[in-house]
Design an enzyme around this catalytic site. Structure first.
Site, PDB file in Angstrom:
ATOM      1  N   THR A   1      -8.604   6.754  -2.713  1.00 57.60           N
ATOM      2  CA  THR A   1     -10.043   7.059  -2.873  1.00 57.60           C
ATOM      3  C   THR A   1     -10.165   7.640  -3.054  1.00 57.60           C
ATOM      4  O   THR A   1     -11.958   7.774  -3.741  1.00 57.60           O
ATOM      5  CB  THR A   1      -9.614   5.523  -1.777  1.00 57.60           C
ATOM      6  OG1 THR A   1     -10.017   5.713  -0.405  1.00 57.60           O
ATOM      7  CG2 THR A   1      -9.435   4.213  -2.300  1.00 57.60           C
TER       8      THR A   1
ATOM      9  N   LYS B   1       0.603  14.258   1.179  1.00 58.75           N
ATOM     10  CA  LYS B   1      -0.454  14.812   0.406  1.00 58.75           C
ATOM     11  C   LYS B   1      -1.176  16.146   0.401  1.00 58.75           C
ATOM     12  O   LYS B   1      -1.759  16.851  -0.333  1.00 58.75           O
ATOM     13  CB  LYS B   1      -1.403  14.773   1.345  1.00 58.75           C
ATOM     14  CG  LYS B   1      -1.963  12.792   1.967  1.00 58.75           C
ATOM     15  CD  LYS B   1      -3.103  12.513   3.089  1.00 58.75           C
ATOM     16  CE  LYS B   1      -2.925  10.689   2.996  1.00 58.75           C
ATOM     17  NZ  LYS B   1      -3.593  10.017   2.207  1.00 58.75           N
TER      18      LYS B   1
ATOM     19  N   LYS C   1      -8.688  13.938   4.205  1.00 59.07           N
ATOM     20  CA  LYS C   1      -7.802  13.102   3.694  1.00 59.07           C
ATOM     21  C   LYS C   1      -6.830  13.033   5.337  1.00 59.07           C
ATOM     22  O   LYS C   1      -7.356  14.104   5.951  1.00 59.07           O
ATOM     23  CB  LYS C   1      -7.249  13.086   3.079  1.00 59.07           C
ATOM     24  CG  LYS C   1      -6.420  14.374   2.942  1.00 59.07           C
ATOM     25  CD  LYS C   1      -5.402  13.992   1.291  1.00 59.07           C
ATOM     26  CE  LYS C   1      -6.360  13.945  -0.162  1.00 59.07           C
ATOM     27  NZ  LYS C   1      -6.358  13.202  -1.105  1.00 59.07           N
ATOM     28  N   ARG C   2      -6.259  12.066   5.441  1.00 59.71           N
ATOM     29  CA  ARG C   2      -5.018  12.377   6.568  1.00 59.71           C
ATOM     30  C   ARG C   2      -4.796  13.229   6.389  1.00 59.71           C
ATOM     31  O   ARG C   2      -4.089  13.305   5.122  1.00 59.71           O
ATOM     32  CB  ARG C   2      -4.680  10.623   6.689  1.00 59.71           C
ATOM     33  CG  ARG C   2      -5.348   9.699   7.211  1.00 59.71           C
ATOM     34  CD  ARG C   2      -6.089   9.942   9.079  1.00 59.71           C
ATOM     35  NE  ARG C   2      -4.762  10.005   9.705  1.00 59.71           N
ATOM     36  CZ  ARG C   2      -5.063   9.200  11.067  1.00 59.71           C
ATOM     37  NH1 ARG C   2      -5.426   8.814  11.016  1.00 59.71           N
ATOM     38  NH2 ARG C   2      -3.682   9.285  11.473  1.00 59.71           N
TER      39      ARG C   2
ATOM     40  N   HIS D   1       0.947  -1.144   0.171  1.00 63.40           N
ATOM     41  CA  HIS D   1       0.419  -0.263  -0.356  1.00 63.40           C
ATOM     42  C   HIS D   1       0.953   1.279  -0.404  1.00 63.40           C
ATOM     43  O   HIS D   1       0.602   1.828   0.156  1.00 63.40           O
ATOM     44  CB  HIS D   1      -0.675  -0.144   1.203  1.00 63.40           C
ATOM     45  CG  HIS D   1      -1.890  -0.924   1.116  1.00 63.40           C
ATOM     46  ND1 HIS D   1      -3.018  -0.715   0.638  1.00 63.40           N
ATOM     47  CD2 HIS D   1      -1.989  -1.526   1.179  1.00 63.40           C
ATOM     48  CE1 HIS D   1      -3.739  -1.135   0.619  1.00 63.40           C
ATOM     49  NE2 HIS D   1      -3.406  -2.469   1.467  1.00 63.40           N
TER      50      HIS D   1
ATOM     51  N   LYS E   1     -14.456   8.690  -5.173  1.00 61.13           N
ATOM     52  CA  LYS E   1     -15.939   9.357  -3.976  1.00 61.13           C
ATOM     53  C   LYS E   1     -15.940  10.408  -4.448  1.00 61.13           C
ATOM     54  O   LYS E   1     -17.503  11.253  -5.122  1.00 61.13           O
ATOM     55  CB  LYS E   1     -15.328   9.421  -2.835  1.00 61.13           C
ATOM     56  CG  LYS E   1     -15.360   7.994  -1.666  1.00 61.13           C
ATOM     57  CD  LYS E   1     -14.707   8.221  -0.815  1.00 61.13           C
ATOM     58  CE  LYS E   1     -14.136   7.324  -0.060  1.00 61.13           C
ATOM     59  NZ  LYS E   1     -13.206   7.326   0.980  1.00 61.13           N
TER      60      LYS E   1
HETATM   61  C1  LIG Z   1     -11.888   7.564   1.747  1.00 62.64           C
HETATM   62  C2  LIG Z   1     -11.411   7.753   2.987  1.00 62.64           C
HETATM   63  C3  LIG Z   1     -10.074   8.399   3.524  1.00 62.64           C
HETATM   64  C4  LIG Z   1      -9.729   8.080   1.873  1.00 62.64           C
HETATM   65  O1  LIG Z   1      -9.039   9.273   1.700  1.00 62.64           O
HETATM   66  P1  LIG Z   1      -7.980   9.553   0.565  1.00 62.64           P
HETATM   67  O2  LIG Z   1      -7.767  11.177   0.322  1.00 62.64           O
HETATM   68  O3  LIG Z   1      -7.855   8.356  -0.576  1.00 62.64           O
HETATM   69  O4  LIG Z   1      -6.344   9.316   1.228  1.00 62.64           O
HETATM   70  C5  LIG Z   1      -9.533   8.191   4.489  1.00 62.64           C
HETATM   71  N1  LIG Z   1     -10.232   8.963   5.484  1.00 62.64           N
HETATM   72  C6  LIG Z   1     -11.753   8.214   5.393  1.00 62.64           C
HETATM   73  C7  LIG Z   1     -13.019   8.919   6.252  1.00 62.64           C
HETATM   74  C8  LIG Z   1     -12.535   8.058   3.435  1.00 62.64           C
HETATM   75  O5  LIG Z   1     -13.500   7.978   3.915  1.00 62.64           O
END
Ligand SMILES: *Cc1c(COP(=O)(O)O)cnc(C)c1O
Length: 799
Positions: free
Chosen positions: A643, A541, A535-536, A349, A647
Site C-alpha cells: 500500500t 521486500k 516498509k517493514r 494477505h 501512497k
Molecule cells: C503504508 C504503511 C506500511 C505498508 O507499507 P508497504 O510498503 O506496503 O509494506 C507499513 N507501515 C506503515 C507505517 C505504513 O504507513
C-alpha cells in the site's frame, strides 16, 4: 459541521480552564493537546450519538471488521479534517498564538499494528465512515504498541511503546458493556431430556473483556462508526482465592503486547489466547446487540450482520459463532452452519508459507475445549459430505485438521462465503496455485479486492502543499472523489502547473531535509533525487537489492572520482521483527554503509544514505510527500499488494518497481513511460521453482560488478560488520539467494540509469509525476470498501 472561529476560540479557552485551570499563555503543550482533543470530542459526540441512534432505528445491516491489528497513527488532524473544521481551528489557534502543528505532534502515534495489514485496517475504518457505510472495527487495546525502534551503533534496539501514559482522549471505556470470555477447564455434553446436548463446563478460567470505543468520524458527512478495542481484566466478582498474582498477570497479558511480527508464525500460547479473546468478546457483543436492539429471530441474523476475518488471526470467529448459535441460542447445527458461512468473509494477505497460521491440536484442545470439539465436528461432517462429491485427494488437501494441526486459512475459507486476495496478481495466485484445491471445490467464493489507501490522510493531511496546488489547478472536487484527480491530465503540458508541482515537492523535500538534519545529523541536498524505501524489513521486500545498487554507485565514484551523476539521497525506514535475525543484520549493514559513504570526502555528497529510526505512520506522513522515487522492489509474487506504493503515487513519486502485487495495477494505470519497471515476472520466478535451476553462486562468480560488491561484505570494506557481513554474503551465495536478488540486480541497475536520465529532464520528470497523481484515484480505499460492501458484505451506505 458548522463552527465559527470565534466559537472555537471560546470553547478552547474555556476547556483549558475547566480541564487544567490554566490559560493559553501558561498551558504546556500536553495541556493544550488534551484541551483541544476534548473540544473536538465534544464536537463529534453529538454526531456520533445521532448516528448510533440512526443505526439502531434503521436496523440496516452492519459489518464488523475483526483485525488483530490497527495502525491509525495520530487522530487529531484526521478528526479535524473530517469534521470540516481544520482551517477554522488552525486559524483560531493562530489568533491565540498557538501553532496547531506543535500541538498535533504531542499526540502519541497509535500503533497497535505492525505494518501494511494494520494500516489497511485503519484506512478501511476511515473510508467506511467517509463513504457512509455502517461498519465497526473489532480488535485488542494493547497496553504497549509496536516497539519503538532506536538505532544504537547501527543496531536496532527495541523499546516499549507505552502509548497510554497520558491517556487516550478519543476512546470511551464502556464498563457496562463488559463481557466474559472463558478459557480452559473441562467440557462435556449432557442430554437435557429433550434430545438436546447441552455443554457443561468445569474449572474454566474467566476473563473480563472491557470494550473501549473509538469513534471513526466520516469525512464531511453524518457518519461516525465505531472501532471497538478490548481490554482484559479480572472479573470483579471472582472469589478471593483466585485472585493470585500469577492469574492477574496472565489476565493483563492478554491485552498487553502486540506481537511485533508481521509475517512469521509465532507459536506461543498467549497469541492463541489473544485471538480467542477478541473474537469471543466481539461476537458476544454483536449477539447482545442483536437481541437487545435488532430483535429479529436468530435465524435472520445474516440479514443484519456481516463479520470480516482480516487475515487468519480472527479465524476462530467461525467456531465461536457456531458455539454461540448452537450452544447459547439453540440453533440446529446445519442451520447454524448455513448462517455462519453467510455471515463470515475472509481476506488472505500473504502467500508466504511461514506466515500461514497453524495451531497444534493439543494446544487448542487444552485452551479452548469446546471450540476444539466444534472444529473436530465441522471437519468430520465436511469430510463425510464432500468425499463422495469431490474425492479423497481434494478433501484431504483442504481439511481443517491435518497432521495434528489446525489450519486457520482452511478454517477461514471453509467457514465463510468469500475469500479475497488484495491485488489482482495475488488473487490469481490464490486461485491458480496456493489455494487451488479450495478453488476447485468453492470457485464462487474467490474474488479480488485490490487494496487502497485513505487518501485524506495521505494527501490532504500529509501533503497540504500539494493539495493546495491541486485545488488551484482543478478545483476541490477531488477531495471528495479522488477519481477527479484525472482532471489534472489536461495540465500535463502546462508549464505553470508543472512548476507549481515541482515547487510543492521541493518544499516537502526541504521539510524532510530539516527533519533528517535534526534526527540524523546528516545534511542532505533537497535538489538531489530523494530515493525512498520505507516498509517493514523483510528479505522478500529486498532492501538488500537497494543496498547493492548503492554500493555499485559508490564503487563507480571510487573508480571514477569525477563521475557525473545526479546526486541522490537514499532514505530507509524499517523495523525488523525482534526475533528476525537476518533482517536486523541488514539494518546494521545499511547503517554501516551509510557511515562509510556519508563520511567519504571523495563522494562529495553525490550519495547520501539515511536510515530514519522508528518508521511509523507519522514519519511516513513526512517522508512520503518528499519522495521523488518509491522503491517497490519485492520479488515478483511475494508482496500480496503493498500500500505504500499507492501512497507514493498519490504524492507524485515515481515507482521503481517489479511487477508484483498492486505495482502491476499502478503500472497499468500510469503507463510505461511513468514507471520504472524491472525484474523477473511471476511466471519466470515460478519457472525457476519448477525447474529448480537458479544458481546464485554462478552469478557471483561470473559478474565482476556483483563479485566486487558482495566481497565488500566480507573483506572489511564495509566496516564493523564482521558478523553480519558474512551472514548476508552467505545468504546470497551459499544459500542460493532465496529472493533472486542477484538475478534481478542487472535489470535493476538498468532501470535506475533510466530513472537518472529522466530526472535530468525536469519537465519530463514532473510531467511523469503529474501522471502518477492524476491516475491514483482508483487506489483510494473508498473504492476498495465500496467493493467489499457490494460484493461481500451486502451493506448499503447512508443517504
Ligand atoms: C503504508 C504503511 C506500511 C505498508 O507499507 P508497504 O510498503 O506496503 O509494506 C507499513 N507501515 C506503515 C507505517 C505504513 O504507513
Amino acid at each position: 459541521m458548522k463552527l465559527s472561529k470565534k466559537q472555537f476560540k471560546q470553547d478552547f479557552e474555556q476547556r483549558l480552564i475547566t480541564k487544567f485551570a490554566t490559560d493559553v499563555t501558561k498551558a504546556g503543550p500536553q495541556e493544550k493537546f488534551a484541551a483541544l482533543a476534548s473540544v473536538v470530542k465534544n464536537y463529534y459526540s453529538k454526531i456520533w450519538q445521532a448516528d448510533n441512534e440512526y443505526k439502531d432505528e434503521s436496523k440496516k445491516k452492519q459489518t464488523y471488521y475483526f483485525s488483530i491489528e490497527f495502525l491509525p497513527g495520530k487522530m487529531l488532524k484526521s478528526n479535524l479534517l473530517n469534521l470540516g473544521i481544520l482551517p477554522t481551528v488552525r486559524e483560531g489557534l493562530e489568533d491565540l498564538g498557538v501553532d496547531l502543528d506543535e500541538i498535533a505532534i504531542i499526540e502519541p502515534d497509535m500503533a497497535i499494528g505492525n505494518g501494511g495489514l494494520g494500516r489497511l485496517a485503519s484506512c478501511f475504518m476511515d473510508s467506511l465512515a467517509s463513504t457512509g457505510l455502517p461498519a465497526n472495527g473489532n480488535g485488542i487495546r494493547y497496553r504497549y504498541g509496536l516497539f519503538k525502534q532506536k538505532i544504537v551503533d547501527g543496531y536496532q534496539v527495541e523499546l516499549p511503546d507505552s502509548w497510554l501514559d497520558n491517556g487516550n482522549p478519543w476512546e470511551v471505556r464502556r464498563s457496562d458493556k463488559a463481557i466474559e470470555v472463558r478459557f480452559g477447564g473441562e467440557v462435556w455434553l449432557e442430554d437435557d431430556g429433550k434430545g438436546n446436548l447441552i455443554p457443561q463446563y468445569k474449572n474454566q478460567e474467566r476473563v473480563l473483556a472491557v470494550p473501549y470505543d473509538t469513534p471513526m468520524v466520516g469525512y464531511e458527512n453524518t457518519t461516525v462508526n465505531n472501532m471497538c478495542l478490548w481490554r482484559s481484566e479480572v472479573p470483579k466478582d471472582l472469589d478471593l482465592q483466585f485472585q493470585n498474582l500469577e492469574y492477574m498477570r496472565q489476565t493483563a497479558m492478554l491485552s498487553s503486547e502486540l506481537y511485533p511480527d508481521d509475517s512469521n508464525y509465532d507459536g506461543r500460547l498467549l497469541r492463541l489466547k489473544q485471538e480467542y479473546f477478541f473474537v469471543s468478546a466481539g461476537l458476544q457483543r454483536i449477539m447482545r446487540h442483536y437481541h437487545s436492539t435488532i430483535k429479529a429471530p436468530i435465524n435472520q441474523i445474516a440479514e443484519y450482520i456481516a463479520v470480516h476475518i482480516n487475515d487468519t488471526h480472527p479465524a476462530l470467529c467461525v467456531p465461536e459463532f457456531m458455539r454461540l448459535l448452537v450452544d447459547e441460542y439453540n440453533v440446529p447445527w446445519d442451520r447454524a452452519w448455513d448462517l455462519t458461512v453467510k455471515v463470515m468473509s475472509y481476506t488472505n494477505h500473504t502467500i508466504l508459507s511461514e506466515a500461514l497460521e497453524k495451531w497444534p491440536e493439543d494446544m487448542v484442545k487444552t485452551l479452548l475445549p469446546r471450540i476444539y470439539q466444534i472444529i473436530v465436528e465441522l471437519d468430520r461432517r465436511r469430510t463425510a459430505e464432500l468425499l463422495p462429491k469431490v474425492g479423497a485427494t481434494l478433501v484431504h488437501n483442504t481439511r481443517i485438521i491435518k497432521d495434528g494441526q489446525i489450519h486457520m486459512a482452511n478454517l477461514s475459507i471453509i467457514g465463510s462465503h468469500s475469500t479475497n486476495g488484495v491485488a489482482k496478481l495475488h488473487s490469481d495466485l490464490l486461485k491458480d496455485v496456493e489455494l487451488h484445491d479450495f478453488y476447485e471445490i468453492y470457485p464462487e467464493r474467490f474474488n479480488n479486492k485490490t487494496n487502497g489507501i485513505a487518501d485524506r490522510r495521505w494527501s490532504q493531511i500529509a501533503n497540504e502543499r500539494l493539495s493546495t496546488v491541486i485545488d488551484e489547478t482543478i478545483g476541490k472536487t477531488w477531495r471528495h472523489n479522488l477519481n477527479d484527480l484525472k482532471l489534472l491530465e489536461a495540465y500535463k503540458n502546462d508549464t505553470e502547473t508543472l512548476e507549481r508541482l515541482d515547487a510543492a515537492k521541493f518544499d516537502d523535500k526541504q521539510r524532510l531535509a530539516e527533519l533528517i538534519k535534526e534526527r540524523n545529523g546528516i545534511t542532505v541536498n533537497p535538489e538531489a533525487i530523494f530515493d525512498v524505501q520505507v516498509k517493514r524489513l523483510h528479505a522478500y521486500k529486498r532492501q538488500l537489492l537497494n543496498v547493492l545498487h548503492i554500493l555499485k554507485l559508490y564503487f563507480d565514484i571510487k573508480d571514477n572520482p569525477e563521475l557525473d551523476m545526479v546526486p541522490r539521497v537514499f532514505i530507509f525506514g524499517a523495523k525488523a521483527a525482534p526475533g528476525y535475525h537476518y533482517a536486523k543484520s541488514i539494518i546494521k549493514a545499511i547503517n554501516e554503509i551509510a557511515g562509510m559513504i556519508n563520511n567519504d570526502p571523495e563522494v562529495k555528497d553525490r550519495i547520501k544514505v539515511v536510515f530514519m529510526e522508528n518508521y511509523n505512520v507519522s514519519l511516513a506522513e513526512v517522508i512520503i510527500p518528499a519522495a521523488n522515487v518509491g522503491e517497490q522492489i519485492s520479488l515478483a509474487s511475494k508482496e500480496a499488494s503493498g500500500t505504500s506504493n499507492m501512497k507514493f503515487m498519490l504524492n507524485g513519486a515515481l515507482t521503481m518497481g517489479t511487477l508484483d502485487g498492486a505495482n502491476i495495477e499502478i503500472f497499468d494505470a500510469v503507463g510505461a513511460g511513468n514507471y520504472f519497471k524491472f525484474g523477473l515476472t511471476k511466471d519466470e520466478v515460478y519457472a525457476y521453482y519448477k525447474n529448480n535451476n537458479y544458481n546464485a553462486r554462478d552469478i557471483y562468480e561470473q559478474n565482476p560488478v556483483i563479485h566486487r560488491i558482495l566481497d565488500a561484505f566480507i573483506d572489511g570494506t564495509i566496516p564493523n560488520i564482521s558478523m553480519e557481513g558474512p551472514e548476508i554474503f552467505d545468504s546470497l551465495t551459499t544459500y542460493n539467494d532465496e529472493y533472486f536478488v542477484l538475478r534481478d540486480f542487472k535489470d535493476y541497475v538498468r532501470a535506475q540509469k533510466s530513472l537518472e536520465t529522466l530526472y535530468r529532464d525536469k519537465t519530463a520528470w514532473t510531467k511523469a509525476t503529474l501522471m502518477n497523481i492524476a491516475n491514483s484515484g482508483r487506489f483510494s480505499s473508498d473504492r476498495t470498501v465500496r467493493e467489499y460492501a457490494e460484493d461481500i458484505w451486502y451493506i448499503k451506505p447512508k443517504q
